[in-house]
Scaffold this active site. Structure first.
Site, PDB file in Angstrom:
ATOM      1  N   TYR A   1      61.616  84.532  58.424  1.00  0.00           N
ATOM      2  CA  TYR A   1      61.316  85.747  59.207  1.00  0.00           C
ATOM      3  C   TYR A   1      59.881  85.671  59.734  1.00  0.00           C
ATOM      4  O   TYR A   1      59.631  85.894  60.921  1.00  0.00           O
ATOM      5  CB  TYR A   1      61.488  87.002  58.337  1.00  0.00           C
ATOM      6  CG  TYR A   1      60.883  88.248  58.973  1.00  0.00           C
ATOM      7  CD1 TYR A   1      61.552  88.906  60.001  1.00  0.00           C
ATOM      8  CD2 TYR A   1      59.641  88.745  58.565  1.00  0.00           C
ATOM      9  CE1 TYR A   1      60.995  90.024  60.611  1.00  0.00           C
ATOM     10  CE2 TYR A   1      59.083  89.864  59.166  1.00  0.00           C
ATOM     11  CZ  TYR A   1      59.762  90.501  60.185  1.00  0.00           C
ATOM     12  OH  TYR A   1      59.205  91.595  60.793  1.00  0.00           O
TER      13      TYR A   1
ATOM     14  N   SER B   1      53.732  90.849  63.666  1.00  0.00           N
ATOM     15  CA  SER B   1      53.714  91.298  62.273  1.00  0.00           C
ATOM     16  C   SER B   1      52.512  90.691  61.554  1.00  0.00           C
ATOM     17  O   SER B   1      52.011  89.633  61.963  1.00  0.00           O
ATOM     18  CB  SER B   1      54.991  90.832  61.573  1.00  0.00           C
ATOM     19  OG  SER B   1      54.945  91.127  60.197  1.00  0.00           O
TER      20      SER B   1
END
Ligand SMILES: NC(=O)c1ccc[n+]([C@@H]2O[C@H](COP(=O)([O-])OP(=O)(O)OC[C@H]3O[C@@H](n4cnc5c(N)ncnc54)[C@H](OP(=O)(O)O)[C@@H]3O)[C@@H](O)[C@H]2O)c1
Length: 233
Positions: free
Chosen positions: A157, A145
């Site tokens: 996260y 990501s």
């Protein structure tokens, strides 16, 4: 005349995709089938996998299971190899976000569930796929990501994606021993059910799927180690 082609022949090859029931995984399954790949579709939602497999036809194999269970992934890959004759690539893509951002407001129980999926789930995909990939000088792709490339205040996260980026780099080194390749696919915001609200002006899952196909179909002399995609806006 130069006969080099950027796209090498992949017809008849097989890829295992986790998180194939939705978003980036489902879009990648569609793109891979269009390029002639046999595709193993792995996720928990049996109904969504069955619908996607019916849409994609004989090249698609629905393999319901949970990424947090190593044996479930090993059994799914064994069934896929049984049906198609081998494994050329695996895309460790399943992942989840968190409802509360930051350390103080964060929910430890949710962190634990997320780490099981985003960290252990990726390790289990790699562990289950590696022996088969070794046989075919295969390819691992991991969904990282933008949140695994830069620091975001208190993002647990994001830290799970830093793991993916770190481990992916180490895998690239490990896989060189047998001529294999590893690619991190690192998108910014993508319009998928990952978010409760639609994000139509961000990346679309098909944009990410194209990046996966680019990495998969690069000439074997070329290891695409990372594809970093950001929405223009
Ligand atoms: N959307 C974004 O902006 C964005 C940006 C960068 C990176 N990513 C990453 O991209 C990946 C795919 O996300 P997405 O955006 O496509 O979201 P999504 O549409 O919510 O897809 C998530 C997928 O993961 C699967 N999954 C979740 N937990 C699982 C488990 N325990 N076992 C098996 N499968 C599981 C889900 O299937 P089931 O629920 O059916 O099991 C679903 O297929 C994730 O790793 C995410 O972190 C997303």
């Amino acid at each position: 005349m130069n006969n080099d082609s950027e796209v090498h022949d992949v017809s008849g090859k097989t890829i295992f995709i986790t998180g194939a029931s939705s978003g980036i995984g489902a879009a990648t399954a569609r793109a891979a089938v269009a390029q002639g790949w046999q595709v193993g579709l792995f996720a928990r939602s049996e109904d969504k996998l069955a619908t996607l497999a019916a849409e994609l036809g004989a090249q698609a194999h629905a393999l319901p299971g949970d990424v947090t269970d190593l044996h479930s992934q090993q059994a799914a890959i064994a069934a896929l190899v049984d049906r198609t004759g081998g494994l050329d690539a695996a895309f460790a893509n399943a992942g989840m976000g968190l409802s509360a951002a930051g350390t103080e407001p964060g929910d430890p129980g949710e962190w634990e569930r997320m780490i099981r999926v985003n960290v252990l789930g990726v390790l289990w995909t790699v562990k289950a796929a590696m022996p088969h990939l070794k046989d075919r000088r295969g390819h691992l792709l991991l969904t990282g990501s933008a949140a695994g490339r830069r620091h975001i205040a208190g993002s647990v996260y994001g830290a799970s994606k830093w793991f993916v980026h770190g481990y992916g780099g180490n895998l690239s080194e490990e896989m060189k021993a047998f001529g294999g390749r590893c690619t991190i696919i690192a998108p910014g915001m993508v319009d998928t059910p990952f978010f409760d609200e639609p994000k139509p002006d961000k990346l679309h899952p098909e944009d990410v799927a194209r990046a996966v196909i680019h990495a998969l179909e690069a000439d074997p002399r070329c290891a695409v180690n990372e594809v970093f995609l950001m929405p223009t806006r």
